[in-house]
Write a protein that holds these residues in place. Structure first.
Motif, PDB file in Angstrom:
ATOM      1  N   MET A 153       0.827  -1.216   0.000  1.00  0.00           N
ATOM      2  CA  MET A 153       0.000   0.000   0.000  1.00  0.00           C
ATOM      3  C   MET A 153       0.858   1.261   0.000  1.00  0.00           C
ATOM      4  O   MET A 153       0.520   2.257  -0.653  1.00  0.00           O
ATOM      5  CB  MET A 153      -0.952  -0.029   1.191  1.00  0.00           C
ATOM      6  N   ILE A 154       1.964   1.205   0.709  1.00  0.00           N
ATOM      7  CA  ILE A 154       2.862   2.364   0.724  1.00  0.00           C
ATOM      8  C   ILE A 154       3.486   2.575  -0.658  1.00  0.00           C
ATOM      9  O   ILE A 154       3.609   3.699  -1.137  1.00  0.00           O
ATOM     10  CB  ILE A 154       3.920   2.197   1.833  1.00  0.00           C
ATOM     11  N   GLN A 155       3.831   1.483  -1.328  1.00  0.00           N
ATOM     12  CA  GLN A 155       4.391   1.624  -2.686  1.00  0.00           C
ATOM     13  C   GLN A 155       3.336   2.164  -3.641  1.00  0.00           C
ATOM     14  O   GLN A 155       3.641   2.978  -4.519  1.00  0.00           O
ATOM     15  CB  GLN A 155       4.944   0.289  -3.203  1.00  0.00           C
ATOM     16  N   LEU A 192      -6.377  -5.159  -1.985  1.00  0.00           N
ATOM     17  CA  LEU A 192      -6.274  -4.595  -0.633  1.00  0.00           C
ATOM     18  C   LEU A 192      -7.220  -3.415  -0.403  1.00  0.00           C
ATOM     19  O   LEU A 192      -7.211  -2.817   0.665  1.00  0.00           O
ATOM     20  CB  LEU A 192      -4.824  -4.174  -0.352  1.00  0.00           C
ATOM     21  N   GLY A 193      -8.013  -3.086  -1.398  1.00  0.00           N
ATOM     22  CA  GLY A 193      -9.010  -2.027  -1.209  1.00  0.00           C
ATOM     23  C   GLY A 193      -8.482  -0.643  -1.524  1.00  0.00           C
ATOM     24  O   GLY A 193      -9.165   0.349  -1.312  1.00  0.00           O
ATOM     25  N   PHE A 194      -7.263  -0.581  -2.018  1.00  0.00           N
ATOM     26  CA  PHE A 194      -6.685   0.690  -2.447  1.00  0.00           C
ATOM     27  C   PHE A 194      -6.815   0.724  -3.961  1.00  0.00           C
ATOM     28  O   PHE A 194      -6.105   0.016  -4.674  1.00  0.00           O
ATOM     29  CB  PHE A 194      -5.215   0.751  -2.014  1.00  0.00           C
ATOM     30  N   PHE A 206      -5.411   5.417   1.397  1.00  0.00           N
ATOM     31  CA  PHE A 206      -4.289   4.818   2.105  1.00  0.00           C
ATOM     32  C   PHE A 206      -4.547   4.807   3.607  1.00  0.00           C
ATOM     33  O   PHE A 206      -4.358   3.793   4.283  1.00  0.00           O
ATOM     34  CB  PHE A 206      -2.994   5.574   1.810  1.00  0.00           C
ATOM     35  N   SER A 207      -4.994   5.949   4.127  1.00  0.00           N
ATOM     36  CA  SER A 207      -5.248   6.043   5.570  1.00  0.00           C
ATOM     37  C   SER A 207      -6.298   5.015   5.992  1.00  0.00           C
ATOM     38  O   SER A 207      -6.185   4.385   7.046  1.00  0.00           O
ATOM     39  CB  SER A 207      -5.742   7.445   5.925  1.00  0.00           C
ATOM     40  N   ARG A 208      -7.283   4.838   5.140  1.00  0.00           N
ATOM     41  CA  ARG A 208      -8.367   3.898   5.471  1.00  0.00           C
ATOM     42  C   ARG A 208      -7.849   2.461   5.496  1.00  0.00           C
ATOM     43  O   ARG A 208      -8.046   1.743   6.478  1.00  0.00           O
ATOM     44  CB  ARG A 208      -9.480   4.037   4.422  1.00  0.00           C
ATOM     45  N   VAL A 209      -7.138   2.050   4.481  1.00  0.00           N
ATOM     46  CA  VAL A 209      -6.755   0.636   4.410  1.00  0.00           C
ATOM     47  C   VAL A 209      -5.522   0.295   5.242  1.00  0.00           C
ATOM     48  O   VAL A 209      -5.338  -0.834   5.654  1.00  0.00           O
ATOM     49  CB  VAL A 209      -6.558   0.158   2.956  1.00  0.00           C
ATOM     50  N   ALA A 210      -4.685   1.292   5.487  1.00  0.00           N
ATOM     51  CA  ALA A 210      -3.464   1.007   6.254  1.00  0.00           C
ATOM     52  C   ALA A 210      -3.640   1.252   7.738  1.00  0.00           C
ATOM     53  O   ALA A 210      -2.763   0.926   8.525  1.00  0.00           O
ATOM     54  CB  ALA A 210      -2.305   1.842   5.718  1.00  0.00           C
ATOM     55  N   GLY A 211      -4.779   1.847   8.124  1.00  0.00           N
ATOM     56  CA  GLY A 211      -4.990   2.120   9.543  1.00  0.00           C
ATOM     57  C   GLY A 211      -4.082   3.210  10.049  1.00  0.00           C
ATOM     58  O   GLY A 211      -3.777   3.289  11.228  1.00  0.00           O
ATOM     59  N   LEU A 212      -3.656   4.087   9.119  1.00  0.00           N
ATOM     60  CA  LEU A 212      -2.729   5.144   9.499  1.00  0.00           C
ATOM     61  C   LEU A 212      -3.351   6.081  10.518  1.00  0.00           C
ATOM     62  O   LEU A 212      -2.670   6.590  11.395  1.00  0.00           O
ATOM     63  CB  LEU A 212      -2.312   5.932   8.245  1.00  0.00           C
ATOM     64  N   GLY A 213      -4.670   6.273  10.386  1.00  0.00           N
ATOM     65  CA  GLY A 213      -5.365   7.209  11.268  1.00  0.00           C
ATOM     66  C   GLY A 213      -5.181   6.854  12.730  1.00  0.00           C
ATOM     67  O   GLY A 213      -5.073   7.741  13.585  1.00  0.00           O
ATOM     68  N   THR A 214      -5.141   5.580  13.041  1.00  0.00           N
ATOM     69  CA  THR A 214      -5.048   5.170  14.433  1.00  0.00           C
ATOM     70  C   THR A 214      -3.621   5.279  14.964  1.00  0.00           C
ATOM     71  O   THR A 214      -3.384   5.207  16.147  1.00  0.00           O
ATOM     72  CB  THR A 214      -5.493   3.699  14.599  1.00  0.00           C
ATOM     73  N   LEU A 215      -2.678   5.453  14.052  1.00  0.00           N
ATOM     74  CA  LEU A 215      -1.279   5.491  14.489  1.00  0.00           C
ATOM     75  C   LEU A 215      -0.679   6.888  14.437  1.00  0.00           C
ATOM     76  O   LEU A 215       0.459   7.069  14.834  1.00  0.00           O
ATOM     77  CB  LEU A 215      -0.433   4.556  13.614  1.00  0.00           C
ATOM     78  N   GLY A 216      -1.447   7.817  13.925  1.00  0.00           N
ATOM     79  CA  GLY A 216      -0.950   9.190  13.926  1.00  0.00           C
ATOM     80  C   GLY A 216      -0.341   9.622  12.602  1.00  0.00           C
ATOM     81  O   GLY A 216      -0.421  10.757  12.231  1.00  0.00           O
ATOM     82  N   GLY A 217       0.249   8.727  11.888  1.00  0.00           N
ATOM     83  CA  GLY A 217       0.780   9.061  10.567  1.00  0.00           C
ATOM     84  C   GLY A 217       2.024   9.923  10.632  1.00  0.00           C
ATOM     85  O   GLY A 217       2.882   9.733  11.472  1.00  0.00           O
ATOM     86  N   GLY A 218       2.097  10.901   9.743  1.00  0.00           N
ATOM     87  CA  GLY A 218       3.297  11.727   9.672  1.00  0.00           C
ATOM     88  C   GLY A 218       3.995  11.482   8.354  1.00  0.00           C
ATOM     89  O   GLY A 218       3.558  10.646   7.557  1.00  0.00           O
ATOM     90  N   PRO A 219       5.050  12.207   8.129  1.00  0.00           N
ATOM     91  CA  PRO A 219       5.710  12.138   6.827  1.00  0.00           C
ATOM     92  C   PRO A 219       6.470  10.829   6.593  1.00  0.00           C
ATOM     93  O   PRO A 219       6.689  10.437   5.470  1.00  0.00           O
ATOM     94  CB  PRO A 219       6.691  13.311   6.861  1.00  0.00           C
TER      95      PRO A 219
END
Ligand code: CO
Length: 222
Positions: A153-155, A192-194, A206-219
């Motif tokens: 997903m990041i790629q 994967l839904g992306f 990306f935020s939705r499928v990777a769960g980034l929202g729950t981890l805070g994210g960032g650059p």
């Protein structure tokens, strides 16, 4: 000297079979290629791009490297992406990883393999960034699988962030980026839904499928 005659024998047999099934096949194909899809996948010998999706020569443009990475300073990958989009006019970019990826596993285990460790450093970075999410999973197998998914997903998001794809979207080109993962165990692909066709959707997707929202994210993680 071993000139690998068995591979040439295989090749003659394959070419004859293709021509028998579709007379004139190679003559037509040599004149032009017009693939609709670009595949960015792992070099792993168990993940043969064309075969997995049942596409013939001429139908799939392919870039493969260890752990299916899209690095913004990799002119090989970027050139493939640019040529595929601007010259060949592909409509879909598929980033496909696979469970059991040796590169991803080595990054997770922090195993040293040599020069390739440098290439895999960005997968280690992903493992570090998502450490909390990964350690919450019940087994090491599940963590490795999840790291394979996160890496894909990041790629895929990196593909969306390239100037090449952004300019294509700005010019109104129809172009969709997908993130898939292939299972060596059953030969099946998972979506994967992306699946995005513009930059805003890429970031949100990306935020939705990777769960980034729950981890805070960032650059990091890009
Ligand atoms: Co792999």
């Amino acid at each position: 000297m071993n000139r690998l005659p068995e591979l040439f024998a295989n090749n003659r047999s394959w070419a004859a079979g293709m021509e028998a099934r579709q007379p004139g096949f190679f003559g037509e194909l040599s004149a032009q290629q017009a693939p609709r899809y670009l595949w960015i996948g792992c070099s792993d010998s168990r993940v043969p791009a064309n075969e997995i999706v049942g596409l013939a020569p001429g139908e799939l443009f392919v870039h493969r490297n260890v752990a299916n990475l899209v690095m913004h300073n990799d002119f090989s990958c970027l050139s493939v992406l640019q040529y595929a989009i601007d010259v060949l006019g592909v409509e879909h970019v598929i980033v496909c990883g696979h469970y059991g990826c040796g590169g991803v596993q080595a990054a997770w285990d922090e195993r040293q393999l040599g020069l390739v460790d440098n290439w895999l450093q960005s997968v280690r970075d992903i493992a570090h960034l998502y450490r909390e999410q990964l350690l919450a999973l019940p087994t090491d197998a599940a963590r490795r699988d999840r790291l394979c998914e996160l890496n894909v997903m990041i790629q895929a998001r990196r593909v969306c962030r390239t100037t090449i794809v952004q300019q294509a979207w700005e010019h109104g080109r129809r172009l969709t980026v997908h993130a898939w993962v292939y299972s060596l165990n059953d030969g099946l692909l998972r979506d994967l839904g992306f699946c995005v066709s513009d930059l805003a959707s890429a970031e949100a997707g990306f935020s939705r499928v990777a769960g980034l929202g729950t981890l805070g994210g960032g650059p990091a993680g890009d």
